[in-house]
Design a protein around this motif. Sequence first.
Motif, PDB file in Angstrom:
ATOM      1  N   VAL A  74      -7.070   0.396   5.202  1.00 34.90           N
ATOM      2  CA  VAL A  74      -5.633   0.283   4.905  1.00 34.90           C
ATOM      3  C   VAL A  74      -5.186   1.477   4.061  1.00 34.90           C
ATOM      4  O   VAL A  74      -4.106   2.041   4.283  1.00 34.90           O
ATOM      5  CB  VAL A  74      -5.333  -1.061   4.202  1.00 34.90           C
ATOM      6  CG1 VAL A  74      -3.920  -1.087   3.644  1.00 34.90           C
ATOM      7  CG2 VAL A  74      -5.559  -2.221   5.151  1.00 34.90           C
ATOM      8  N   TRP A  75      -6.004   1.865   3.108  1.00 32.60           N
ATOM      9  CA  TRP A  75      -5.667   3.007   2.256  1.00 32.60           C
ATOM     10  C   TRP A  75      -5.550   4.292   3.075  1.00 32.60           C
ATOM     11  O   TRP A  75      -4.616   5.072   2.891  1.00 32.60           O
ATOM     12  CB  TRP A  75      -6.731   3.136   1.166  1.00 32.60           C
ATOM     13  CG  TRP A  75      -6.694   4.430   0.417  1.00 32.60           C
ATOM     14  CD1 TRP A  75      -5.668   4.928  -0.336  1.00 32.60           C
ATOM     15  CD2 TRP A  75      -7.732   5.399   0.352  1.00 32.60           C
ATOM     16  NE1 TRP A  75      -6.016   6.141  -0.869  1.00 32.60           N
ATOM     17  CE2 TRP A  75      -7.282   6.451  -0.469  1.00 32.60           C
ATOM     18  CE3 TRP A  75      -9.009   5.475   0.890  1.00 32.60           C
ATOM     19  CZ2 TRP A  75      -8.060   7.567  -0.744  1.00 32.60           C
ATOM     20  CZ3 TRP A  75      -9.787   6.584   0.602  1.00 32.60           C
ATOM     21  CH2 TRP A  75      -9.310   7.617  -0.206  1.00 32.60           C
ATOM     22  N   VAL A  76      -6.481   4.512   3.986  1.00 30.81           N
ATOM     23  CA  VAL A  76      -6.435   5.724   4.824  1.00 30.81           C
ATOM     24  C   VAL A  76      -5.182   5.718   5.691  1.00 30.81           C
ATOM     25  O   VAL A  76      -4.479   6.735   5.794  1.00 30.81           O
ATOM     26  CB  VAL A  76      -7.715   5.844   5.689  1.00 30.81           C
ATOM     27  CG1 VAL A  76      -7.552   6.907   6.760  1.00 30.81           C
ATOM     28  CG2 VAL A  76      -8.918   6.136   4.818  1.00 30.81           C
ATOM     29  N   LEU A  77      -4.880   4.570   6.312  1.00 35.91           N
ATOM     30  CA  LEU A  77      -3.676   4.489   7.152  1.00 35.91           C
ATOM     31  C   LEU A  77      -2.410   4.693   6.336  1.00 35.91           C
ATOM     32  O   LEU A  77      -1.471   5.382   6.768  1.00 35.91           O
ATOM     33  CB  LEU A  77      -3.642   3.148   7.879  1.00 35.91           C
ATOM     34  CG  LEU A  77      -4.746   2.932   8.935  1.00 35.91           C
ATOM     35  CD1 LEU A  77      -4.659   1.517   9.502  1.00 35.91           C
ATOM     36  CD2 LEU A  77      -4.658   3.974  10.022  1.00 35.91           C
ATOM     37  N   ALA A  78      -2.360   4.094   5.135  1.00 33.91           N
ATOM     38  CA  ALA A  78      -1.184   4.258   4.275  1.00 33.91           C
ATOM     39  C   ALA A  78      -1.051   5.710   3.816  1.00 33.91           C
ATOM     40  O   ALA A  78       0.068   6.240   3.726  1.00 33.91           O
ATOM     41  CB  ALA A  78      -1.288   3.334   3.066  1.00 33.91           C
ATOM     42  N   THR A  79      -2.165   6.360   3.545  1.00 31.38           N
ATOM     43  CA  THR A  79      -2.129   7.755   3.114  1.00 31.38           C
ATOM     44  C   THR A  79      -1.608   8.654   4.230  1.00 31.38           C
ATOM     45  O   THR A  79      -0.750   9.526   4.001  1.00 31.38           O
ATOM     46  CB  THR A  79      -3.540   8.219   2.682  1.00 31.38           C
ATOM     47  OG1 THR A  79      -3.988   7.380   1.621  1.00 31.38           O
ATOM     48  CG2 THR A  79      -3.529   9.654   2.216  1.00 31.38           C
ATOM     49  N   VAL A  80      -2.103   8.430   5.446  1.00 26.46           N
ATOM     50  CA  VAL A  80      -1.642   9.233   6.579  1.00 26.46           C
ATOM     51  C   VAL A  80      -0.148   9.011   6.802  1.00 26.46           C
ATOM     52  O   VAL A  80       0.622   9.970   6.995  1.00 26.46           O
ATOM     53  CB  VAL A  80      -2.460   8.901   7.850  1.00 26.46           C
ATOM     54  CG1 VAL A  80      -1.829   9.532   9.087  1.00 26.46           C
ATOM     55  CG2 VAL A  80      -3.903   9.365   7.690  1.00 26.46           C
ATOM     56  N   GLY A  81       0.269   7.756   6.767  1.00 25.03           N
ATOM     57  CA  GLY A  81       1.695   7.463   6.950  1.00 25.03           C
ATOM     58  C   GLY A  81       2.554   8.072   5.863  1.00 25.03           C
ATOM     59  O   GLY A  81       3.644   8.612   6.127  1.00 25.03           O
ATOM     60  N   ALA A  82       2.076   8.007   4.618  1.00 23.68           N
ATOM     61  CA  ALA A  82       2.844   8.568   3.508  1.00 23.68           C
ATOM     62  C   ALA A  82       2.905  10.093   3.609  1.00 23.68           C
ATOM     63  O   ALA A  82       3.941  10.697   3.298  1.00 23.68           O
ATOM     64  CB  ALA A  82       2.222   8.146   2.180  1.00 23.68           C
ATOM     65  N   PHE A  83       1.835  10.732   4.063  1.00 21.41           N
ATOM     66  CA  PHE A  83       1.857  12.186   4.226  1.00 21.41           C
ATOM     67  C   PHE A  83       2.827  12.606   5.322  1.00 21.41           C
ATOM     68  O   PHE A  83       3.437  13.677   5.251  1.00 21.41           O
ATOM     69  CB  PHE A  83       0.456  12.733   4.536  1.00 21.41           C
ATOM     70  CG  PHE A  83      -0.276  13.236   3.320  1.00 21.41           C
ATOM     71  CD1 PHE A  83       0.140  14.386   2.663  1.00 21.41           C
ATOM     72  CD2 PHE A  83      -1.386  12.561   2.840  1.00 21.41           C
ATOM     73  CE1 PHE A  83      -0.535  14.854   1.550  1.00 21.41           C
ATOM     74  CE2 PHE A  83      -2.056  13.021   1.732  1.00 21.41           C
ATOM     75  CZ  PHE A  83      -1.640  14.170   1.078  1.00 21.41           C
ATOM     76  N   LEU A  84       2.968  11.774   6.352  1.00 21.87           N
ATOM     77  CA  LEU A  84       3.925  12.095   7.402  1.00 21.87           C
ATOM     78  C   LEU A  84       5.361  12.026   6.891  1.00 21.87           C
ATOM     79  O   LEU A  84       6.230  12.770   7.347  1.00 21.87           O
ATOM     80  CB  LEU A  84       3.740  11.161   8.597  1.00 21.87           C
ATOM     81  CG  LEU A  84       2.432  11.353   9.386  1.00 21.87           C
ATOM     82  CD1 LEU A  84       2.323  10.282  10.474  1.00 21.87           C
ATOM     83  CD2 LEU A  84       2.361  12.747   9.976  1.00 21.87           C
ATOM     84  N   LEU A  85       5.615  11.110   5.943  1.00 20.23           N
ATOM     85  CA  LEU A  85       6.962  10.987   5.380  1.00 20.23           C
ATOM     86  C   LEU A  85       7.239  12.079   4.354  1.00 20.23           C
ATOM     87  O   LEU A  85       8.281  12.729   4.390  1.00 20.23           O
ATOM     88  CB  LEU A  85       7.144   9.611   4.717  1.00 20.23           C
ATOM     89  CG  LEU A  85       7.169   8.415   5.657  1.00 20.23           C
ATOM     90  CD1 LEU A  85       7.229   7.126   4.848  1.00 20.23           C
ATOM     91  CD2 LEU A  85       8.369   8.509   6.593  1.00 20.23           C
ATOM     92  N   ASP A  86       6.290  12.240   3.401  1.00 19.45           N
ATOM     93  CA  ASP A  86       6.512  13.188   2.309  1.00 19.45           C
ATOM     94  C   ASP A  86       5.159  13.572   1.703  1.00 19.45           C
ATOM     95  O   ASP A  86       4.375  12.690   1.357  1.00 19.45           O
ATOM     96  CB  ASP A  86       7.396  12.529   1.242  1.00 19.45           C
ATOM     97  CG  ASP A  86       7.754  13.446   0.092  1.00 19.45           C
ATOM     98  OD1 ASP A  86       7.652  14.672   0.249  1.00 19.45           O
ATOM     99  OD2 ASP A  86       8.134  12.923  -0.983  1.00 19.45           O
ATOM    100  N   PRO A  87       4.866  14.853   1.560  1.00 20.47           N
ATOM    101  CA  PRO A  87       3.565  15.257   1.011  1.00 20.47           C
ATOM    102  C   PRO A  87       3.334  14.782  -0.432  1.00 20.47           C
ATOM    103  O   PRO A  87       2.214  14.465  -0.803  1.00 20.47           O
ATOM    104  CB  PRO A  87       3.589  16.781   1.064  1.00 20.47           C
ATOM    105  CG  PRO A  87       4.677  17.138   2.005  1.00 20.47           C
ATOM    106  CD  PRO A  87       5.633  16.004   2.030  1.00 20.47           C
ATOM    107  N   ILE A  88       4.371  14.726  -1.216  1.00 19.34           N
ATOM    108  CA  ILE A  88       4.212  14.270  -2.607  1.00 19.34           C
ATOM    109  C   ILE A  88       3.883  12.783  -2.632  1.00 19.34           C
ATOM    110  O   ILE A  88       2.981  12.338  -3.352  1.00 19.34           O
ATOM    111  CB  ILE A  88       5.482  14.584  -3.431  1.00 19.34           C
ATOM    112  CG1 ILE A  88       5.648  16.096  -3.536  1.00 19.34           C
ATOM    113  CG2 ILE A  88       5.389  13.946  -4.816  1.00 19.34           C
ATOM    114  CD1 ILE A  88       6.926  16.538  -4.194  1.00 19.34           C
ATOM    115  N   LEU A  89       4.606  12.012  -1.832  1.00 20.41           N
ATOM    116  CA  LEU A  89       4.316  10.583  -1.732  1.00 20.41           C
ATOM    117  C   LEU A  89       2.908  10.364  -1.177  1.00 20.41           C
ATOM    118  O   LEU A  89       2.163   9.507  -1.651  1.00 20.41           O
ATOM    119  CB  LEU A  89       5.356   9.892  -0.835  1.00 20.41           C
ATOM    120  CG  LEU A  89       5.165   8.396  -0.595  1.00 20.41           C
ATOM    121  CD1 LEU A  89       5.285   7.644  -1.910  1.00 20.41           C
ATOM    122  CD2 LEU A  89       6.166   7.898   0.412  1.00 20.41           C
ATOM    123  N   GLY A  90       2.525  11.163  -0.198  1.00 18.51           N
ATOM    124  CA  GLY A  90       1.183  11.070   0.369  1.00 18.51           C
ATOM    125  C   GLY A  90       0.105  11.370  -0.668  1.00 18.51           C
ATOM    126  O   GLY A  90      -0.936  10.707  -0.716  1.00 18.51           O
TER     127      GLY A  90
END
Length: 98
Positions: free
Chosen positions: A11-27
């Motif tokens: 879940v953490w890996v998927l959330a990280t990938v999704g967050a990086f797609l939205l915004d690098p800082i959030l990712g």
Amino acid sequence: MSKRVLVGAVVWVLATVGAFLLDPILGSAVLVFGGALVAVAHLAGSWGEGSTFEERELDRARRRKTKYEANAGKRAKDRERWEAAKARKARRTDRRSA
């Protein structure tokens, strides 16, 4: 690794990938804080499996007993020396007082 930690890591890996797609800082934030949470969950998974105080004390007592028995000869030799020295001292004080 437990199943719960493994699911958390996925879940953490998927959330990280999704967050990086939205915004690098959030990712980056999700990467750092999520990684810390997964690490804590992994370390906490085996927290209660340690030995109890009583088990550790029994183990220490066994080690002390083994060490005590191993040094029995040295203690007996020291006791003989001490008693011989005590006898010599008593003879000296008897000669001086006589």
